[in-house]
Design a protein around this motif. Structure first.
Motif, PDB file in Angstrom:
ATOM      1  N   GLY A  47       0.826  -1.200   0.000  1.00 32.04           N
ATOM      2  CA  GLY A  47       0.000   0.000   0.000  1.00 32.04           C
ATOM      3  C   GLY A  47       0.858   1.247   0.000  1.00 32.04           C
ATOM      4  N   ASP A  48       0.304   2.299   0.549  1.00 31.49           N
ATOM      5  CA  ASP A  48       0.989   3.592   0.556  1.00 31.49           C
ATOM      6  C   ASP A  48       2.194   3.606   1.483  1.00 31.49           C
ATOM      7  N   PHE A  49       3.184   4.371   1.098  1.00 33.15           N
ATOM      8  CA  PHE A  49       4.329   4.691   1.956  1.00 33.15           C
ATOM      9  C   PHE A  49       4.252   6.193   2.184  1.00 33.15           C
ATOM     10  N   ASN A  50       4.433   6.604   3.436  1.00 36.80           N
ATOM     11  CA  ASN A  50       4.434   8.022   3.750  1.00 36.80           C
ATOM     12  C   ASN A  50       5.671   8.361   4.552  1.00 36.80           C
ATOM     13  N   ALA A  51       5.791   9.616   4.908  1.00 41.22           N
ATOM     14  CA  ALA A  51       6.959  10.072   5.663  1.00 41.22           C
ATOM     15  C   ALA A  51       6.508  10.752   6.940  1.00 41.22           C
ATOM     16  N   ASP A 106      10.572   6.950   8.605  1.00 44.03           N
ATOM     17  CA  ASP A 106      10.736   7.660   9.876  1.00 44.03           C
ATOM     18  C   ASP A 106      11.766   8.772   9.760  1.00 44.03           C
ATOM     19  N   SER A 107      12.829   8.511   8.999  1.00 41.97           N
ATOM     20  CA  SER A 107      13.853   9.538   8.781  1.00 41.97           C
ATOM     21  C   SER A 107      14.727   9.136   7.606  1.00 41.97           C
ATOM     22  N   ILE A 108      15.262  10.160   6.938  1.00 43.49           N
ATOM     23  CA  ILE A 108      16.236   9.945   5.880  1.00 43.49           C
ATOM     24  C   ILE A 108      17.130  11.178   5.830  1.00 43.49           C
ATOM     25  N   ASP A 118      21.612   7.668   6.220  1.00 44.01           N
ATOM     26  CA  ASP A 118      20.938   7.136   7.401  1.00 44.01           C
ATOM     27  C   ASP A 118      19.435   7.132   7.134  1.00 44.01           C
ATOM     28  N   ILE A 119      18.864   5.926   7.129  1.00 47.91           N
ATOM     29  CA  ILE A 119      17.454   5.753   6.789  1.00 47.91           C
ATOM     30  C   ILE A 119      16.803   4.890   7.859  1.00 47.91           C
ATOM     31  N   ALA A 120      15.645   5.316   8.343  1.00 45.20           N
ATOM     32  CA  ALA A 120      14.865   4.515   9.293  1.00 45.20           C
ATOM     33  C   ALA A 120      13.449   4.385   8.736  1.00 45.20           C
ATOM     34  N   MET A 121      12.906   3.179   8.811  1.00 44.96           N
ATOM     35  CA  MET A 121      11.590   2.915   8.235  1.00 44.96           C
ATOM     36  C   MET A 121      10.813   1.944   9.101  1.00 44.96           C
TER      37      MET A 121
END
Length: 180
Positions: A47-51, A106-108, A118-121
């Motif tokens: 489905g959708d991915f958001n930030a 969560d962050s990029i 640095d990526i958090a998901m």
């Protein structure tokens, strides 16, 4: 004299311009595909991915120019498409699957000086389970802005491959797709 100085300054700023650094299109990872295929015939919808916070389509690099994903997608859109590509290559994607995974970026961020993305998901399943992963991907950078920003842009794709790998190779990933 002041008007001439302003005019010369504007011409110099306009002539110097700024570069745009485009991230390579995503290429699937053999390791990720193998991990997905090891799941017992699970079919998964995405489905959708958001930030968290504002969705970004670019991040400025050293004031030299922005780093952008291909096609001007948001970073979470780039990761979503990459995840779908991995699932399709593993023959695990199905838009009608009983389980749908969604994502929250969560962050990029990156450091073009030290050479890291640095990526958090967080990935959420329609079955109520969730999984949070992070990736700190190191790459060789440069003192020179133009070179460093180009290397930073080129490093996002393998950073996303590693992020997806941490999702699909996580021991709790199977819990996300239960019911599939």
């Amino acid at each position: 004299m002041f008007k001439k100085l302003c005019l010369v300054s504007l011409v110099l700023v306009g002539a110097s311009g700024c570069s745009t650094y485009s991230v390579n299109r995503y290429a699937v990872s053999v390791d990720n595909i193998s991990s997905i295929k090891s799941m017992a015939n699970s079919k998964i919808n995405v489905g959708d991915f958001n930030a968290v916070g504002e969705s970004k389509t670019s991040i400025m690099c050293r004031g030299v120019g922005p780093i952008k994903t291909p096609d001007g997608n948001s970073f979470e859109g780039f990761i979503r498409k990459a995840f779908i590509d991995e699932l399709k290559m593993a023959e695990a994607f199905d838009a009608d699957a009983p389980v749908t995974l969604t994502g929250t970026l969560d962050s990029i961020d990156f450091s073009s000086a030290s050479g890291s993305w640095d990526i958090a998901m967080t990935v959420n399943s329609s079955n109520g389970k969730s999984l949070t992963v992070s990736e700190s991907y190191s790459f060789t950078s440069s003192f020179y802005g133009e070179t460093a920003c180009n290397q930073t842009a080129q490093a996002l794709m393998p950073a996303v491959q590693n992020l997806i790998g941490k999702i699909v190779q996580n021991e709790n990933f199977l819990k996300l797709v239960e019911g599939a």
